[in-house]
Design an enzyme around this catalytic site. Structure first.
Site, PDB file in Angstrom:
ATOM      1  CG  ASN A   1    -168.816 -46.006  -4.905  1.00 50.88           C
ATOM      2  OD1 ASN A   1    -168.137 -47.023  -5.028  1.00 50.88           O
ATOM      3  ND2 ASN A   1    -168.929 -45.098  -5.866  1.00 50.88           N
TER       4      ASN A   1
ATOM      5  CB  THR B   1    -135.797 -29.074  32.274  1.00 49.42           C
ATOM      6  OG1 THR B   1    -134.663 -28.522  32.960  1.00 49.42           O
ATOM      7  CG2 THR B   1    -137.039 -28.858  33.127  1.00 49.42           C
ATOM      8  CG  HIS B   2    -132.772 -28.701  28.792  1.00 51.78           C
ATOM      9  ND1 HIS B   2    -132.986 -28.263  27.499  1.00 51.78           N
ATOM     10  CD2 HIS B   2    -133.221 -27.707  29.605  1.00 51.78           C
ATOM     11  CE1 HIS B   2    -133.527 -27.049  27.523  1.00 51.78           C
ATOM     12  NE2 HIS B   2    -133.686 -26.698  28.791  1.00 51.78           N
TER      13      HIS B   2
ATOM     14  CB  SER C   1    -127.899 -60.722  26.126  1.00 49.70           C
ATOM     15  OG  SER C   1    -126.864 -60.897  25.188  1.00 49.70           O
TER      16      SER C   1
ATOM     17  CE  LYS D   1    -127.517 -55.719  28.033  1.00 48.25           C
ATOM     18  NZ  LYS D   1    -127.273 -55.844  26.580  1.00 48.25           N
TER      19      LYS D   1
ATOM     20  CD  GLU E   1    -134.538 -51.642  23.938  1.00 47.67           C
ATOM     21  OE1 GLU E   1    -133.531 -51.251  24.540  1.00 47.67           O
ATOM     22  OE2 GLU E   1    -134.587 -52.717  23.285  1.00 47.67           O
TER      23      GLU E   1
END
Length: 458
Positions: A109, A154-155, A276, A282, A289
């Site tokens: 332990n 922002t946003h 791709s 691509k 990601e």
């Protein structure tokens, strides 16, 4: 023979044996277990629990096992129940029955708690150094881009002009806090549980302070029940690692957005991209990601650890065996994530022209139009409405604020003069924001120097 098999008859069911075994996970602690055992044996010798020649033979045996493991001469036997059992059995095989004395005045332990703390302490040093390299990389990239003017959002809507350097420095500040959290965490981590035994200490005349010093601990845990049942240091590190992962995820999201065709602000190097299988044109930001998704894994590990601990009565329970897989996975995930992000930022290509064009097309100097009128004595609310109408006019006519003629400005307010064009120049708008922490070139350079000094002194 199991260490715990004294009063039990028969063997553990095979499936139960598989569930009970932790060797595939805790074999990672093998060198920490040897290190802790050597310190423990030295303490047993100091307190005359072991004779000097006994201690010397045991320590020599442990050091031999250490060398053989590192050279590959022997490997951890995954049929052992756990790493402690493997080391003890290997020691007995090397030096005979004297090896059985190593475990005197110790339980698995306090042993496993000591091993884990030693391991996490070393991992924190590694993560701290990787963090410093990552933050320094951001600083070096920022130094090259103090003139790269881009929209601040922002946003996720274009708001005011900043520089790419200013944006990067926001992430260096997060990195400094991450480093500080690691440092602060180590203060609480570095307290020794060794000598607490199963839960109630021991009647042997041990010296816990001695073994703590041998292992580089700053202090000893003051209550033996707490020493073996505490996993706050696992929960806290899981939290710290989750915050680091979230910071990397936020930057990853921005890289994904900035590298997309509508933006084109940056180009991620081919070393951190994939193609791709069906669309030859691509170029996918796969590493970004993946880094965006990794916090789900780390936070999941954190949640598992918190929930595992929430209802365990004192002192030790087998539930705690589940602490290691989660924390080891989080450590490994954060280490590789930091290294990959450092590489991505180190090789990133910045498109300054695209960034500047987005500033002009996004009317990022609209606030400066309002500020111009305020400096001429108009109330800000009225100035705000005038600026908004001018933005609508420019939008309807497909032009920028710089391209609106003076007569149109004057139709909104007689306060406008020829100097309006000088006041809404994007570069001048940016560098006028020289308040502490702002995006002006000189102020960003100060921030870079600040962060580099913090790294140097940390």
């Amino acid at each position: 023979m199991k260490l715990w098999s004294g009063m039990l008859s028969g063997d553990l069911d095979n499936i139960a044996e598989e569930l009970n075994s932790s060797i595939k996970v805790d074999k990672r602690l093998v060198f920490d277990d040897i290190k802790g055992s050597i310190a423990h044996v030295k303490m047993l010798e100091k307190t005359n629990i072991l004779k000097s020649e006994e201690a010397e033979t045991i320590i020599n045996g442990l050091e031999l096992i250490n060398r053989k493991l590192k050279s590959g001469e022997i490997e951890v036997d995954e049929s052992s129940e756990d790493i402690h059992t493997f080391i003890e059995a290997t020691l007995i095989n090397e030096i005979g029955d004297l090896g059985k004395k190593m475990h005197t005045a110790r339980s698995r332990n306090d042993q496993v708690a000591t091993d884990l703390k030693l391991n996490l302490r070393d991992e924190c040093e590694i993560i701290e150094n990787i963090l410093k390299d990552y933050v320094k990389t951001l600083c070096l990239l920022a130094e090259k881009n103090t003139d790269s003017i881009m929209p601040g959002y922002t946003h996720l809507q274009a708001a005011q002009p900043v520089t790419f350097a200013h944006h990067l420095m926001a992430y260096t500040m997060m990195g400094l806090r991450d480093i500080d959290r690691i440092k602060d965490y180590k203060k609480r981590l570095n307290s020794s549980p060794l000598g607490a035994c199963a839960l109630a200490g021991t009647s042997y005349p041990i010296d816990r302070e001695f073994s703590a010093r041998e292992l580089g601990f700053d202090s000893i845990m003051q209550n033996s029940m707490d020493a073996v049942s505490d996993r706050d240091y696992v929960l806290e590190l899981e939290s710290v690692l989750s915050i680091i992962a979230i910071h990397l995820s936020r930057l990853s999201e921005e890289l994904i957005i900035w590298s997309s065709q509508p933006f084109g602000f940056v180009k991620i190097d081919d070393m951190y991209s994939t193609g791709s299988s069906i669309m030859p044109q691509k170029k996918n930001p796969d590493m970004a990601e993946l880094l965006r998704s990794k916090p789900a894994r780390v936070i999941g590990n954190m949640n598992q650890s918190f929930i595992m601990m929430k209802g365990i009565p004192l002192a030790y329970a087998k539930d705690m065996q589940e602490d290691k897989e989660a924390i080891f996975d989080s450590i490994d995930t954060v280490k590789i994530s930091l290294k990959v992000m450092k590489g991505q930022m180190d090789t990133l290509t910045v498109n300054k022209d695209k960034m500047l064009r987005a500033c002009k097309e996004g009317f990022l100097n609209a606030t400066d139009v309002a500020d111009y009128l305020v400096n001429k004595g108009l109330a800000f609310r009225d100035a705000h409405h005038i600026s908004a109408r001018l933005v609508k006019y420019a939008t309807d006519n497909g032009i920028t604020l710089e391209e609106i003629d003076l007569n149109t400005y004057k139709s909104e307010s007689d306060l406008f003069e020829d100097d309006i064009y000088d006041n809404i120049d994007i570069v001048k708008c940016l560098n006028s924001r020289n308040s502490l922490g702002g995006p002006a070139k000189g102020e960003v350079k100060r921030q870079i120097d600040y962060v580099l000094d913090e790294l140097k002194n940390s």
